[in-house]
Design a protein around this motif. Structure first.
Motif, PDB file in Angstrom:
ATOM      1  N   LEU A 461       0.831  -1.212   0.000  1.00  0.00           N
ATOM      2  CA  LEU A 461       0.000   0.000   0.000  1.00  0.00           C
ATOM      3  C   LEU A 461       0.862   1.256   0.000  1.00  0.00           C
ATOM      4  CD1 LEU A 461      -2.755  -1.037   2.574  1.00  0.00           C
ATOM      5  CD2 LEU A 461      -2.875  -1.101   0.078  1.00  0.00           C
ATOM      6  N   GLU A 462       1.999   1.200   0.705  1.00  0.00           N
ATOM      7  CA  GLU A 462       2.894   2.368   0.774  1.00  0.00           C
ATOM      8  C   GLU A 462       3.619   2.582  -0.549  1.00  0.00           C
ATOM      9  OE1 GLU A 462       1.362   1.481   4.383  1.00  0.00           O
ATOM     10  OE2 GLU A 462       2.602   0.052   3.262  1.00  0.00           O
ATOM     11  N   GLU A 463       3.952   1.496  -1.252  1.00  0.00           N
ATOM     12  CA  GLU A 463       4.631   1.630  -2.545  1.00  0.00           C
ATOM     13  C   GLU A 463       3.694   2.165  -3.628  1.00  0.00           C
ATOM     14  OE1 GLU A 463       7.434  -2.171  -1.347  1.00  0.00           O
ATOM     15  OE2 GLU A 463       5.991  -2.382  -2.980  1.00  0.00           O
ATOM     16  N   ILE A 464       2.403   1.948  -3.464  1.00  0.00           N
ATOM     17  CA  ILE A 464       1.421   2.486  -4.416  1.00  0.00           C
ATOM     18  C   ILE A 464       1.398   4.014  -4.361  1.00  0.00           C
ATOM     19  CG2 ILE A 464      -1.065   2.614  -4.904  1.00  0.00           C
ATOM     20  CD1 ILE A 464      -1.234  -0.336  -4.063  1.00  0.00           C
ATOM     21  N   ASP A 465       1.817   4.593  -3.224  1.00  0.00           N
ATOM     22  CA  ASP A 465       1.859   6.060  -3.109  1.00  0.00           C
ATOM     23  C   ASP A 465       2.664   6.691  -4.234  1.00  0.00           C
ATOM     24  OD1 ASP A 465       0.364   5.945  -0.853  1.00  0.00           O
ATOM     25  OD2 ASP A 465       1.998   6.328   0.550  1.00  0.00           O
ATOM     26  N   GLU A 466       3.729   6.006  -4.639  1.00  0.00           N
ATOM     27  CA  GLU A 466       4.599   6.565  -5.673  1.00  0.00           C
ATOM     28  C   GLU A 466       3.856   6.759  -6.991  1.00  0.00           C
ATOM     29  OE1 GLU A 466       9.084   5.749  -7.538  1.00  0.00           O
ATOM     30  OE2 GLU A 466       8.190   4.349  -6.099  1.00  0.00           O
ATOM     31  N   LEU A 467       2.858   5.943  -7.251  1.00  0.00           N
ATOM     32  CA  LEU A 467       2.082   6.062  -8.489  1.00  0.00           C
ATOM     33  C   LEU A 467       1.274   7.353  -8.527  1.00  0.00           C
ATOM     34  CD1 LEU A 467       0.710   2.393  -8.677  1.00  0.00           C
ATOM     35  CD2 LEU A 467       2.713   3.330  -9.862  1.00  0.00           C
ATOM     36  N   PHE A 468       0.931   7.865  -7.347  1.00  0.00           N
ATOM     37  CA  PHE A 468       0.088   9.062  -7.262  1.00  0.00           C
ATOM     38  C   PHE A 468       0.873  10.299  -6.845  1.00  0.00           C
ATOM     39  CE2 PHE A 468      -2.716   5.456  -6.693  1.00  0.00           C
ATOM     40  CZ  PHE A 468      -3.768   5.772  -7.529  1.00  0.00           C
ATOM     41  N   ASP A 469       1.856  10.114  -5.978  1.00  0.00           N
ATOM     42  CA  ASP A 469       2.604  11.261  -5.454  1.00  0.00           C
ATOM     43  C   ASP A 469       3.928  11.485  -6.162  1.00  0.00           C
ATOM     44  OD1 ASP A 469       0.528  11.334  -3.651  1.00  0.00           O
ATOM     45  OD2 ASP A 469       1.627  10.265  -2.078  1.00  0.00           O
ATOM     46  N   GLY A 470       4.332  10.510  -6.976  1.00  0.00           N
ATOM     47  CA  GLY A 470       5.585  10.647  -7.705  1.00  0.00           C
ATOM     48  C   GLY A 470       6.810  10.289  -6.889  1.00  0.00           C
ATOM     49  N   VAL A 471       6.627   9.939  -5.619  1.00  0.00           N
ATOM     50  CA  VAL A 471       7.747   9.592  -4.759  1.00  0.00           C
ATOM     51  C   VAL A 471       7.271   8.638  -3.679  1.00  0.00           C
ATOM     52  CG1 VAL A 471       7.335  11.576  -3.233  1.00  0.00           C
ATOM     53  CG2 VAL A 471       9.606  10.526  -3.297  1.00  0.00           C
ATOM     54  N   LYS A 472       8.138   7.705  -3.310  1.00  0.00           N
ATOM     55  CA  LYS A 472       7.847   6.806  -2.204  1.00  0.00           C
ATOM     56  C   LYS A 472       8.298   7.478  -0.921  1.00  0.00           C
ATOM     57  CE  LYS A 472       8.954   2.140  -0.548  1.00  0.00           C
ATOM     58  NZ  LYS A 472       9.754   0.922  -0.800  1.00  0.00           N
ATOM     59  N   HIS A 473       7.508   7.376   0.124  1.00  0.00           N
ATOM     60  CA  HIS A 473       7.771   8.116   1.349  1.00  0.00           C
ATOM     61  C   HIS A 473       8.588   7.325   2.367  1.00  0.00           C
ATOM     62  CE1 HIS A 473       5.094  10.962  -0.407  1.00  0.00           C
ATOM     63  NE2 HIS A 473       4.041  10.175  -0.304  1.00  0.00           N
ATOM     64  N   SER A 474       9.340   6.343   1.894  1.00  0.00           N
ATOM     65  CA  SER A 474      10.221   5.555   2.753  1.00  0.00           C
ATOM     66  C   SER A 474      11.403   5.089   1.925  1.00  0.00           C
ATOM     67  CB  SER A 474       9.478   4.350   3.325  1.00  0.00           C
ATOM     68  OG  SER A 474      10.344   3.508   4.056  1.00  0.00           O
ATOM     69  N   ASP A 475      12.579   4.964   2.572  1.00  0.00           N
ATOM     70  CA  ASP A 475      13.770   4.500   1.860  1.00  0.00           C
ATOM     71  C   ASP A 475      13.942   2.984   1.931  1.00  0.00           C
ATOM     72  OD1 ASP A 475      14.429   4.205   4.499  1.00  0.00           O
ATOM     73  OD2 ASP A 475      16.178   5.530   4.465  1.00  0.00           O
ATOM     74  N   VAL A 476      12.949   2.289   2.454  1.00  0.00           N
ATOM     75  CA  VAL A 476      12.995   0.831   2.515  1.00  0.00           C
ATOM     76  C   VAL A 476      12.857   0.268   1.106  1.00  0.00           C
ATOM     77  CG1 VAL A 476      11.780  -1.215   3.367  1.00  0.00           C
ATOM     78  CG2 VAL A 476      12.037   0.777   4.838  1.00  0.00           C
ATOM     79  N   PRO A 477      13.672  -0.749   0.747  1.00  0.00           N
ATOM     80  CA  PRO A 477      13.497  -1.372  -0.572  1.00  0.00           C
ATOM     81  C   PRO A 477      12.098  -1.959  -0.718  1.00  0.00           C
ATOM     82  CG  PRO A 477      15.551  -2.091   0.466  1.00  0.00           C
ATOM     83  CD  PRO A 477      14.785  -1.335   1.507  1.00  0.00           C
ATOM     84  N   ASP A 478      11.634  -2.071  -1.958  1.00  0.00           N
ATOM     85  CA  ASP A 478      10.317  -2.658  -2.189  1.00  0.00           C
ATOM     86  C   ASP A 478      10.264  -4.068  -1.618  1.00  0.00           C
ATOM     87  OD1 ASP A 478       9.632  -0.365  -3.450  1.00  0.00           O
ATOM     88  OD2 ASP A 478       9.528  -1.210  -5.476  1.00  0.00           O
ATOM     89  N   LEU A 479       9.142  -4.399  -0.987  1.00  0.00           N
ATOM     90  CA  LEU A 479       9.036  -5.692  -0.316  1.00  0.00           C
ATOM     91  C   LEU A 479       9.137  -6.872  -1.275  1.00  0.00           C
ATOM     92  CD1 LEU A 479       8.518  -4.489   2.467  1.00  0.00           C
ATOM     93  CD2 LEU A 479       6.587  -6.077   2.687  1.00  0.00           C
ATOM     94  N   GLU A 480       8.662  -6.692  -2.494  1.00  0.00           N
ATOM     95  CA  GLU A 480       8.763  -7.789  -3.451  1.00  0.00           C
ATOM     96  C   GLU A 480      10.212  -8.118  -3.746  1.00  0.00           C
ATOM     97  OE1 GLU A 480       7.000  -8.248  -7.828  1.00  0.00           O
ATOM     98  OE2 GLU A 480       5.483  -8.391  -6.255  1.00  0.00           O
ATOM     99  N   ALA A 481      11.071  -7.070  -3.803  1.00  0.00           N
ATOM    100  CA  ALA A 481      12.498  -7.297  -4.012  1.00  0.00           C
ATOM    101  C   ALA A 481      13.112  -8.005  -2.807  1.00  0.00           C
ATOM    102  CB  ALA A 481      13.206  -5.961  -4.256  1.00  0.00           C
ATOM    103  N   ILE A 482      12.673  -7.627  -1.612  1.00  0.00           N
ATOM    104  CA  ILE A 482      13.175  -8.276  -0.399  1.00  0.00           C
ATOM    105  C   ILE A 482      12.773  -9.741  -0.378  1.00  0.00           C
ATOM    106  CG2 ILE A 482      13.039  -8.313   2.123  1.00  0.00           C
ATOM    107  CD1 ILE A 482      12.512  -5.306   2.041  1.00  0.00           C
ATOM    108  N   MET A 483      11.516 -10.030  -0.699  1.00  0.00           N
ATOM    109  CA  MET A 483      11.022 -11.399  -0.655  1.00  0.00           C
ATOM    110  C   MET A 483      11.666 -12.268  -1.722  1.00  0.00           C
ATOM    111  SD  MET A 483       6.990 -10.588   0.140  1.00  0.00           S
ATOM    112  CE  MET A 483       6.523 -12.226   0.699  1.00  0.00           C
ATOM    113  N   ASN A 484      12.145 -11.647  -2.801  1.00  0.00           N
ATOM    114  CA  ASN A 484      12.839 -12.387  -3.858  1.00  0.00           C
ATOM    115  C   ASN A 484      14.347 -12.431  -3.648  1.00  0.00           C
ATOM    116  OD1 ASN A 484      10.466 -12.968  -5.275  1.00  0.00           O
ATOM    117  ND2 ASN A 484      10.523 -11.011  -6.362  1.00  0.00           N
ATOM    118  N   GLY A 485      14.806 -11.907  -2.481  1.00  0.00           N
ATOM    119  CA  GLY A 485      16.225 -11.935  -2.155  1.00  0.00           C
ATOM    120  C   GLY A 485      17.075 -11.002  -2.987  1.00  0.00           C
ATOM    121  N   LYS A 486      16.464  -9.925  -3.540  1.00  0.00           N
ATOM    122  CA  LYS A 486      17.187  -9.018  -4.424  1.00  0.00           C
ATOM    123  C   LYS A 486      17.453  -7.658  -3.793  1.00  0.00           C
ATOM    124  CE  LYS A 486      15.199 -11.170  -8.554  1.00  0.00           C
ATOM    125  NZ  LYS A 486      14.370 -10.963  -9.781  1.00  0.00           N
TER     126      LYS A 486
END
Length: 515
Positions: A461-486
């Protein structure tokens, strides 16, 4: 406010996710049960004769539920924000149970209509609380399944109701319609029984500065209760960072917030579009007035109509489950486009066949119309049933999610009230032309989805913010990348408890769950 009882919640994330989905799904079952039940009751002579229904009172009895839904949509978002998602679900379920009993005990049209208004309020409140709760509590890789299945339960309720009304049709007393009415409260009771075994929304808990409970809720959903899992820490930090940004930006939990910025206005527009399309695509004609449609098509036997109602609900259940499977693979927008295009095709076919064979004895033409009805409902079910709660809850950010879902509910019920009251008159006055008018409107819906919708699959839900606000409001890597070990988590910094706490660096090892 209810505190999470750790002793009751399973320490298995799959079990937690299934219970989360079931609790909300049982509430959606009530909505589907109601639609199919009224379809059945409108066919039953024991019901129509008891109330001596005219076209006006038939429409009033059926559409009163939407009036109650509009009332719930006006303010229940504030309730869910104030007392929590779980407590909001409990109140809605309890009220729906009471309303079902009142409807079953109705002695006249006035009492029946009041009960229907109460049921509408309860089911709409359930929708606001349940969709918000599921979106915020399920892991992102479960979200499409959970929210999709949540509204797929509509057809489980519809199938059960169709079967029950078919079974009670042989009763000679008023229990032919009172028993199906009373059974409507059963699913809300099931929801209430599950609530002690599931956690509160971690996003709501963090907003209320209940951080320890929030981490516990995230860990229960993601990692079998392991607080040190890097995915848990990353998701917690992503939520904290995003909610902190919203607070510092002056965003408030209010209706006004939905119109304050360009991003919020676009979120609200997309949210409302789902309410409009899900109600105005022509599906409500079939959902509530299948009997009248079949009369117009040349099938007038009530037993045959009830049998078709059962088969239609079973068909739609299979199709919407298939659509839920496709949401995370095909994507929300492509599935919506294909579904809406097919709706346009089949509603025009229904109109044409009804015009050609509705007053004839041509068996092939009559059953061709029935086949088109099945194809139309299948086309709707494959996308719009799972999308009805999935897409709105995804595009809304935390500060407007509960109130946004309330607005969605208000529009859905307002339009539902309009169409369920108007369609009996339209079908009586202009017959097959009703479908043609609806088909022309569906073309506009298709154009809107193509040009305005954004894709949300694969994101938190937090990563979807970037689609509307143009920026993600956290410096945490995307969770899908984390779950894929990337993703590199060696420098993950997680804040302590409270928005104003000092950040602390936590050393994490790669998680097996991320591989």
């Amino acid at each position: 406010m209810a505190v999470l009882n750790k002793s009751l919640v399973p320490r298995n994330s799959k079990a937690v996710c299934l219970l989360l989905t079931a609790a909300s799904g049982f509430m959606a079952t009530t909505i589907g049960y109601d639609g199919s039940m009224m379809n059945g009751l409108n066919i039953l002579p024991s019901y129509t004769d008891y109330f001596s229904l005219t076209t006006t009172t038939l429409a009033l009895n059926t559409s009163a539920v939407w009036l109650g839904g509009c009332i719930g949509g006006l303010f229940y978002g504030y309730v869910v924000d104030a007392i929590g998602r779980k407590n909001g679900m409990f109140l809605a379920a309890a009220f729906t149970t009471f309303s079902a009993i009142l409807q079953a005990a109705s002695q006249n049209i006035a009492m029946f209509v009041i009960a229907r208004i109460f049921i509408g309020f309860g089911t709409s409140a359930s929708g606001v609380a349940g969709s918000t709760y599921l979106a915020e509590t399920l892991p992102h890789n479960w979200r499409a399944w959970g929210l999709g299945i949540y509204y797929d339960f509509w057809y489980i309720g519809g199938l059960l109701s169709a079967g029950i009304t078919y079974g009670t049709a042989q009763m000679e007393s008023t229990w032919a319609w009172r028993l199906p009415s009373a059974m409507q409260g059963f699913f809300s009771i099931l929801c209430i029984l599950i609530l002690p075994f599931i956690p509160e929304s971690p996003r709501w808990l963090i907003h209320r500065d209940r951080h320890e409970e929030a981490i516990e809720a995230i860990s229960l959903a993601y990692s079998d209760g392991d607080h040190e899992d890097p995915i848990v820490l990353a998701q917690y930090k992503e939520i904290v960072d995003t909610l902190k940004f919203e607070v510092e930006s002056g965003e408030t939990l209010s209706m006004v917030q939905m119109m304050k910025s360009k991003g919020a206005r676009k979120r609200t527009l997309l949210n409302v579009s789902v309410a409009v399309i899900s109600m105005l695509s022509g599906n409500n004609i079939i959902s509530y007035y299948l009997g009248t449609m079949l009369d117009n098509a040349g099938i007038t036997d009530s037993t045959t109509q009830l049998q078709i109602n059962i088969i239609l609900n079973a068909w739609c259940l299979v199709i919407c489950l298939s659509g839920t499977y496709l949401l995370e693979r095909v994507g929300r927008k492509p599935l919506a486009v294909v579904s809406t295009a097919l709706l346009i095709l089949f509603i025009f076919i229904i109109g044409g066949l009804t015009a050609a064979y509705g007053t004839s004895t041509n068996t092939a033409g009559i059953y061709g119309t029935v086949a088109a009805i099945f194809l139309f409902q299948g086309s709707y079910s494959i996308a719009w049933t799972p999308l009805t709660m999935t897409y709105p809850a995804e595009v809304l950010n935390f500060s407007i999610r509960a109130n946004g879902m309330a607005v969605n509910t208000f529009f859905a019920n307002g339009i539902g009230l309009l169409v369920t009251f108007a369609f009996p008159y339209a079908l009586t006055a202009i017959g097959w032309k009703t479908y043609m008018i609806n088909g022309a409107w569906d073309i506009l819906e298709l154009a809107f989805v193509i040009f305005f919708w954004v894709e949300t699959k694969g994101k938190t839900l937090e990563e979807i913010d970037e689609l509307f606000d143009g920026v993600k409001h956290s410096d945490v890597p995307d969770l899908e990348a984390i779950m894929n070990g990337k993703a590199d988590l060696s420098n993950l910094i997680v804040e302590g408890e409270g928005f104003d706490a000092e950040p602390t660096q936590i050393s994490v090892e790669p998680s097996k769950k991320a591989d």
